[in-house]
Design a protein around this motif. Sequence first.
Motif, PDB file in Angstrom:
ATOM      1  N   SER A 222      19.513  10.553  31.667  1.00 24.73           N
ATOM      2  CA  SER A 222      19.034   9.493  32.561  1.00 24.73           C
ATOM      3  C   SER A 222      17.515   9.384  32.552  1.00 24.73           C
ATOM      4  O   SER A 222      16.957   8.418  33.065  1.00 24.73           O
ATOM      5  CB  SER A 222      19.532   9.734  33.986  1.00 24.73           C
ATOM      6  N   GLN A 223      16.836  10.377  31.957  1.00 21.95           N
ATOM      7  CA  GLN A 223      15.382  10.372  31.871  1.00 21.95           C
ATOM      8  C   GLN A 223      14.971  10.191  30.418  1.00 21.95           C
ATOM      9  O   GLN A 223      15.388  10.950  29.541  1.00 21.95           O
ATOM     10  CB  GLN A 223      14.808  11.677  32.420  1.00 21.95           C
ATOM     11  N   GLU A 224      14.134   9.209  30.167  1.00 19.87           N
ATOM     12  CA  GLU A 224      13.762   8.887  28.795  1.00 19.87           C
ATOM     13  C   GLU A 224      12.933   9.981  28.138  1.00 19.87           C
ATOM     14  O   GLU A 224      13.029  10.190  26.925  1.00 19.87           O
ATOM     15  CB  GLU A 224      12.980   7.565  28.772  1.00 19.87           C
ATOM     16  N   VAL A 225      12.123  10.694  28.891  1.00 17.34           N
ATOM     17  CA  VAL A 225      11.222  11.682  28.293  1.00 17.34           C
ATOM     18  C   VAL A 225      11.669  13.109  28.611  1.00 17.34           C
ATOM     19  O   VAL A 225      10.907  14.046  28.448  1.00 17.34           O
ATOM     20  CB  VAL A 225       9.767  11.472  28.781  1.00 17.34           C
ATOM     21  N   ALA A 226      12.876  13.304  29.033  1.00 16.73           N
ATOM     22  CA  ALA A 226      13.349  14.647  29.358  1.00 16.73           C
ATOM     23  C   ALA A 226      13.491  15.484  28.089  1.00 16.73           C
ATOM     24  O   ALA A 226      13.787  14.970  27.003  1.00 16.73           O
ATOM     25  CB  ALA A 226      14.689  14.566  30.084  1.00 16.73           C
ATOM     26  N   GLU A 227      13.272  16.792  28.228  1.00 15.98           N
ATOM     27  CA  GLU A 227      13.408  17.721  27.120  1.00 15.98           C
ATOM     28  C   GLU A 227      14.778  18.401  27.164  1.00 15.98           C
ATOM     29  O   GLU A 227      15.436  18.442  28.206  1.00 15.98           O
ATOM     30  CB  GLU A 227      12.303  18.780  27.163  1.00 15.98           C
ATOM     31  N   TRP A 228      15.150  18.933  26.023  1.00 19.28           N
ATOM     32  CA  TRP A 228      16.341  19.764  25.976  1.00 19.28           C
ATOM     33  C   TRP A 228      16.017  21.128  26.575  1.00 19.28           C
ATOM     34  O   TRP A 228      15.086  21.804  26.121  1.00 19.28           O
ATOM     35  CB  TRP A 228      16.826  19.923  24.534  1.00 19.28           C
ATOM     36  N   LYS A 229      16.756  21.527  27.588  1.00 16.59           N
ATOM     37  CA  LYS A 229      16.546  22.818  28.237  1.00 16.59           C
ATOM     38  C   LYS A 229      17.600  23.817  27.752  1.00 16.59           C
ATOM     39  O   LYS A 229      18.777  23.479  27.667  1.00 16.59           O
ATOM     40  CB  LYS A 229      16.631  22.665  29.750  1.00 16.59           C
ATOM     41  N   MET A 230      17.156  25.023  27.473  1.00  8.68           N
ATOM     42  CA  MET A 230      18.084  26.057  27.054  1.00  8.68           C
ATOM     43  C   MET A 230      18.607  26.767  28.306  1.00  8.68           C
ATOM     44  O   MET A 230      17.860  27.452  29.002  1.00  8.68           O
ATOM     45  CB  MET A 230      17.418  27.062  26.120  1.00  8.68           C
ATOM     46  N   TRP A 231      19.894  26.586  28.586  1.00 12.15           N
ATOM     47  CA  TRP A 231      20.495  27.177  29.782  1.00 12.15           C
ATOM     48  C   TRP A 231      20.863  28.635  29.579  1.00 12.15           C
ATOM     49  O   TRP A 231      20.857  29.412  30.513  1.00 12.15           O
ATOM     50  CB  TRP A 231      21.726  26.366  30.207  1.00 12.15           C
ATOM     51  N   PHE A 232      21.229  28.994  28.369  1.00 12.26           N
ATOM     52  CA  PHE A 232      21.419  30.424  28.099  1.00 12.26           C
ATOM     53  C   PHE A 232      21.299  30.686  26.603  1.00 12.26           C
ATOM     54  O   PHE A 232      21.474  29.797  25.769  1.00 12.26           O
ATOM     55  CB  PHE A 232      22.739  30.972  28.655  1.00 12.26           C
ATOM     56  N   ALA A 233      20.965  31.943  26.284  1.00 14.59           N
ATOM     57  CA  ALA A 233      20.947  32.445  24.912  1.00 14.59           C
ATOM     58  C   ALA A 233      21.542  33.847  24.969  1.00 14.59           C
ATOM     59  O   ALA A 233      20.939  34.758  25.523  1.00 14.59           O
ATOM     60  CB  ALA A 233      19.527  32.478  24.355  1.00 14.59           C
ATOM     61  N   ARG A 234      22.723  34.010  24.416  1.00 15.37           N
ATOM     62  CA  ARG A 234      23.452  35.269  24.517  1.00 15.37           C
ATOM     63  C   ARG A 234      23.701  35.834  23.121  1.00 15.37           C
ATOM     64  O   ARG A 234      24.136  35.112  22.231  1.00 15.37           O
ATOM     65  CB  ARG A 234      24.778  35.046  25.239  1.00 15.37           C
ATOM     66  N   LYS A 235      23.462  37.114  22.996  1.00 19.47           N
ATOM     67  CA  LYS A 235      23.673  37.773  21.710  1.00 19.47           C
ATOM     68  C   LYS A 235      24.686  38.909  21.899  1.00 19.47           C
ATOM     69  O   LYS A 235      24.320  40.059  22.149  1.00 19.47           O
ATOM     70  CB  LYS A 235      22.367  38.311  21.131  1.00 19.47           C
TER      71      LYS A 235
END
Length: 408
Positions: A222-235
Amino acid sequence: MSNQLQSSPPPPAPLFILRGHSSQIHALTFLRQNSRLLTADSDGYVILWNIPTRRPVAAWKAHESAVLEVAVWGDNKIITHGRDNKLLVWKLGPEEEAGMDTITPADAQLGLGRTWRKPWLLNSLEVNALNFCGFAASPSTSGHAALTTSSIFVVFPSNMDSESVDIWKLPEQQRVYAGIKARDIQTGMAMSLRLFWLDEKSLALAAGYESGHVCLYVRDTSQEVAEWKMWFARKEHSQPVLSIALSPDHRYVLSSSADANIVKHSIPTDASDDSRMKIMDTKHSGQQSIRIRDDGKLFATGGWDKMVRVYSMKTMKELAVLKWHREGVYAVGFGTTKSPGQNAQSVYSQQTSTASDTVAMPELVQTLSTASTSGYLTLEQRRDERETCRHWIAAGAKDGKVSLWEIY
């Protein structure tokens, strides 16, 4: 007598073996309510099978190198992704099947120079295929459970950086998001992707990597300039991730790897939600393919050890081991789950579309449920009804054969 009663039941056997490919199977998927199965191999060939008759209805060379992934878009489009750096969209609906070649690559009488007739090519994209990561697809708007929309998103590794992925829109062939990647950790190449909508405005991307990481990225569309946010990184994998699967309710992602672990990742409700994981050591390394059935109750893996293993999604306990192939299983897939009568309803609708609507819905339901005993369905329709209502699971292996099983 007591020993006979306590003896184990015989191991399950496949209902049928499809022999059409002459090289290892890399991808497969059911379509059109289980009436068709699409399979693709390492030589670039694709075969569309009629499940009730067990015969091919179309075969063609889609790519000059191995096919990495296939998907179905609507009722008449097929998407293939090859190691020749091409993602192709083909038009092949029921009405186009009659004009297609049905001679398979495995036919011993074929000459090496044969040219197969190809379906109509609708779209062609130049893509990155250096790291064996197949594409994933999603409707371009929220609120749709399957690829039935007129436009879709496809995601695949970036041509500029194999750690990054790009999202394109089809049929426009327009790149809409670029360079999605983990910024603070070394993940190596993307190995498996899933794209989906968390809600009406949140587009999510789950990615498995060469490092063993599984990451979830979310963007507010819904936001034109929003970034991709990393919600989790699991190893939780010590080896590269080979496959990931998304549950139908979008609550979980499963990941399998070259190690023996299968990990069930809960999808959080927001970036601050530290949702739990469940890790299962299967004792079987190299689970090449993992898929979840459309009712969310079962998942299956295909492994380097030649086995297909079926598990409970709720408990993650092993329920069955399907053994037939003599070489590693590289692709597995479930058919859709449905009850008898759904096909009859489709047949009834088609045959009465030009007649007056004189049957009330309760009477229609009763008609469909008793169609077989009333003699309404033809023998061919009864066969199709029976075969497409099976709870199918298909497995494709390095031996070029596809096994068809019915389970649970």
